[in-house]
Design an enzyme around this catalytic site. Structure first.
Site, PDB file in Angstrom:
ATOM      1  N   GLU A 238      -8.922  39.877  60.379  1.00  0.00           N
ATOM      2  CA  GLU A 238      -8.253  38.895  61.257  1.00  0.00           C
ATOM      3  C   GLU A 238      -7.364  37.948  60.438  1.00  0.00           C
ATOM      4  O   GLU A 238      -7.231  36.778  60.764  1.00  0.00           O
ATOM      5  CB  GLU A 238      -9.280  38.075  62.078  1.00  0.00           C
ATOM      6  N   GLY A 239      -6.717  38.489  59.429  1.00  0.00           N
ATOM      7  CA  GLY A 239      -5.867  37.680  58.561  1.00  0.00           C
ATOM      8  C   GLY A 239      -6.636  37.251  57.336  1.00  0.00           C
ATOM      9  O   GLY A 239      -7.578  36.466  57.440  1.00  0.00           O
TER      10      GLY A 239
END
Lengths: 597, 597
Positions: free
Chosen positions: B442-443
């Site tokens: 998620e990043g």
């Protein structure tokens, strides 16, 4: 996973430029023949062995693990054959005295080779890594008859070695040890009493394998008349196979399933009347075992940075290839759809942090190894004593600080690869799992911290620490007039002062609460690790400065690495000193039931 | 491994005492019926499910992993059945609006349940965890016909959901995305155009399984007329099975072998003309996807502390049982052969550090979740905007700081067990391997840092940060006359000032070198995480102080935990600010070939 390539250039920088090792060896008759050429040639040979023979077995070892089949440990495919090549190459004899058929190389050569082997394959290296320490114990403490019987096999590697310390209920606290030894006069040697040993041991690395016919186990146990606690522990040499060829009463009952280091056999062992011979004096086994343990602790530190180096190399290669986004300051490679991520400031931060701490660790680990040579062999008594003091002081730092940072660095390497780093394919996650053990074995890092602050620093009223501080300040004084060195020396000088001030605060607190130093120990170890790295990087910067513009980028890179360490990482020492001060001044006094709710 | 026990007491403290959540919900018509009793009862139900149904499957999932058999993913034994119980219990409907057949609970309830599920079994929870975010995208952006077709199955859990973003050559840099969508008018819905999607995606969690008949994939791809870069990416809803029952053109080609999270199926997927429908506007898929992504980032932070909590609980239990050595201040349990290690100052340090960072993470994560409720549903526009600003500012901090610390904490828990922690038997090493992914997906945490400093702080000239700082200073002002609070408030006030000063330095540096903020981003995120934790622990201390002598030890423990955070851990923020300043002022300018030698 990129193939393992040994960091030969930096190793040479540390050995020759920073430590000027052969200048020291020239003054030591036992090493008079060890010149730079011979040293480099030997390390080159080990490099070839590490890169081509055992590095290719690293992933296989992790995949297959070791298995217990009919009471025998089976090692991963290729491991046994690699050991035959290791013995054939004469590597076990390297650090042993020529008087015992060894090659008489200094400890520093052995340390460099430990780095190469562990960088290539930490699990494989677990099998032979203790032999040099066992050699030292046996050659220094065993009786002539025992030496005659076992030293040749230890030296030439036809037997591997282990140490059996830990029991299920006692790890850090060897005073609780229960294994027993009862006389077995029928097996006495002319000059050495024999015993039958009984007990259960756990966490025994390489307790069995399919490599050699025999294994020499060093076992801690209690004699019948032993006092309780650590002053009642004796050391015994217990072979897998007795001289008459019969199998001794030592059984591997279990091979552990571990987070990592899966190619290494971590065994539970039962001693069921196994025959062993006393090594050294009764009840003084721990002192003898600590010869090995101190060497093992240095090895763990060097091992850890070696594993981190492999992860860093893979991350660096990936960062040069992987294209993602542009730096805020604009495209570096407008010809490509995105820039190689090495151009992103945060990726550079991660890579430089790894590089700095690995190189700092190499400087400290190799320096300590040189100190062990000086301690053992320097003709001048003051030199010997100073080296011994530095080594005693900084062994726990080398073990704990290097292994803590190496774990963080292997994780930073994984992070550079993002999701790809989390996959088994790239091999970095194995290095993370493998190196995690270094913070635990040979004395947890908490035990190292207590040893450092309680025994090594406060135990002699700061005398050993004072020697280190004088050495640091003497060096800083030599650089006082070099303006370009100020960014490298100023933070080190400030930290040295603050360290001593914090120590005074702890001593004062200790008089009010005897747990004060234990509460501050972890942070004081971390801060001393930073001080050592800062001191060593200041030295490295002094060497690199005049050559920073040379076409060869090595020294420019070294200078930038030193700058990164001193400006980005050294400030962490202040946070550790702040934590140490408040921990010492107000050790948690709440009852544990209330403390943890 | 001790069975998983949910930290219900601390969850209740955060929800009710610290955040006073139901006071807020009373002001929000949509949550008017959510009182404390209903909230607690719901969380109790989820606790039972987590503790008894999925926690026992955690080790099995790690052992068995997911396998690809004839193109179908097989999940570990018991996983599918647990999901049937999850659906039967109505858990997928919890956070969905009553208008869509949901139960209409606030985000905070969902966050608490995410913590419970992830604490019990992170891998299992990967399968249902995205559905709430996909529900939000589809209910806010899909056409009425598309909603009618798919929303019921998403709400009631008869379909699970995924998101297909990453491709082999593009992870952080979605601008490089290559998957394409071409019109498929024969499949158009009355109000929604259909497309055929082609491309390859990697790192797709739960892309297939043996749980439900259908799966709803949210896919990013480019329309034929798409501009290059991130402004040419559209979002599509691509079901595993089309409404007529035929299997869509989406194939799982590989299941990854990972360091951890092995019970979760991480898949490579080929889209070979798969039918999908456009969600939202053409070329604006990223904005829609970020509804899900922002929720997912908060979830990752909370997930990470949940996993660390499980490791901490195991370490605490072990420290109370394991007997080794005596504290320097003398025996606490002279009746035993040695003291439980919880009495050693260094073990307390490790445990308190874990406890403090997990509880700090819970305060921050739950607070952000409450902010998302306020942002979406508060009747007052200023309240909505303030909550939105805090949430936007602190989402990257929650994702990155909590996952970084949770990984360190799981490792500290492992360390408390020494060698036993390294064995698979105790389950802590699995938690270390599992939680490692939270720093990546998620990043990556580097991407979070750049988002924080570049976009969220400097992007609006510090306006959002100013709101946080005012809130912190307003709270500190309320405590100014409480003498006992000074140790908790003073360090926070000092850090807030220093943070702003450092930010001014970075802004000045940025005008000279546009990479300055990227170079400082990591350290500025870490320092802001410390500031938030410090602020939250000061609040917790204010609540705990009056009750610290009560027979129930909860508040005494909370106060000591706050003290530990503020005196032992908060000083790390200074080191980060020092690093940020020097990184910004002198970003590494050397050419990379010279920099890395």
């Amino acid at each position: 996973m990129a193939p393992y390539r040994a960091p030969r250039r930096d190793m040479a920088f540390v050995i020759h430029d920073l430590l000027r090792a052969t200048d020291h060896y020239r003054q030591m008759p036992v090493f008079a023949e060890i010149d730079a050429g011979l040293l480099d040639q030997t390390i080159d040979g080990a490099t070839r062995f590490a890169e081509t023979v055992i590095a290719p077995l690293n992933a296989i070892g992790d995949e297959q693990g070791c298995r217990l089949v009919n009471g025998q440990v089976q090692t991963p495919t290729g491991f046994a054959d690699a050991y035959r090549q290791y013995v054939h190459g004469g590597w076990p004899t390297l650090g042993c005295s020529t008087a015992h058929g060894g090659q008489g190389f200094p400890a520093l050569a052995h340390t460099a080779i430990v780095e190469l082997l562990c960088g290539a394959n930490q699990s494989w290296t677990m099998f032979p890594i203790l032999s040099h320490g066992v050699y030292k114990i046996v050659s220094q403490h065993a009786s002539p008859a025992l030496q005659a019987a076992w030293l040749p096999a230890i030296v030439d590697g036809t037997a591997t070695t282990t140490m059996l310390l830990t029991e299920a209920h006692c790890g850090s606290d060897l005073g609780l040890l229960r294994s027993t030894a009862s006389p077995a006069p029928e097996r006495d040697l002319p000059d050495t009493p024999a015993y039958r040993l009984r007990g259960s041991k756990i966490f025994i690395s390489s307790a069995d394998h399919d490599w050699t016919d025999n294994i020499v186990h060093m076992v801690l146990a209690r004699l019948p008349d032993a006092p309780p606690g650590v002053r009642g522990i004796s050391l015994f040499l217990v072979p897998k196979r007795l001289p008459d060829g019969t199998v001794n009463g030592l059984t591997v009952t279990h091979v552990e399933h571990k987070m990592g280091l899966r190619g290494s056999a971590t065994c539970s062992v039962t001693l069921d009347g196994a025959v062993g011979w006393l090594v050294g004096q009764p009840h003084q086994g721990l002192a003898a075992m600590f010869i090995l343990m101190n060497e093992a602790r240095l090895n763990v530190g060097v091992q850890a940075i070696a594993v981190a180096q492999g992860a860093y190399d893979a991350a660096l290669a990936y960062a040069r290839e992987r294209l993602q986004m542009r730096p805020s300051s604009g495209a570096r490679r407008p010809d490509l759809p995105a820039d190689p991520i090495i151009h992103h400031a945060d990726v550079r931060r991660m890579l430089l942090t790894q590089k700095a701490r690995i190189e700092g660790g190499r400087m400290l680990g190799y320096w300590m190894s040189l100190c062990s040579d000086l301690e053992s062999h320097h003709p001048d008594e003051t030199e010997r004593r100073d080296a011994a003091d530095l080594l005693a002081l900084l062994t726990p730092v080398t073990k704990a600080f290097l292994s803590d940072k190496a774990f963080d660095d292997a994780n930073l390497a994984l992070q550079v690869l993002g999701g790809h780093g989390y996959l088994r394919d790239h091999g970095i996650e194995q290095r993370v799992r493998d190196v995690r053990i270094a913070q635990i074995y040979e004395g947890t890092n908490g035990v190292q911290a207590r040893d450092l602050l309680g025994r090594k620093i406060l135990g002699d009223g700061g005398a050993k620490l004072g020697k280190l501080m004088r050495r640091i300040r003497d060096f800083l004084a030599t650089q006082a007039r070099v303006e370009a060195m100020a960014p490298f020396t100023r933070p080190v000088a400030a930290l040295a002062d603050q360290y001593e001030q914090t120590l005074r605060d702890i001593v004062a607190a200790q008089s009010r609460h005897r747990d004060a130093s234990d509460a501050a120990a972890h942070d004081m170890l971390q801060a001393l690790g930073h001080l050592c790295f800062g001191y060593l990087f200041a030295q490295a910067a002094a060497l690199a400065l005049p050559k920073a513009d040379a076409p060869d980028p090595f020294h420019a890179s070294k200078l930038e690495t030193a700058r990164h360490y001193l400006t980005q990482l050294l400030p962490q020492a202040d946070a550790h000193l702040a934590a140490a001060r408040s921990a010492a001044i107000a050790p948690v006094a709440l009852d544990e039931a209330r403390l943890f709710g």
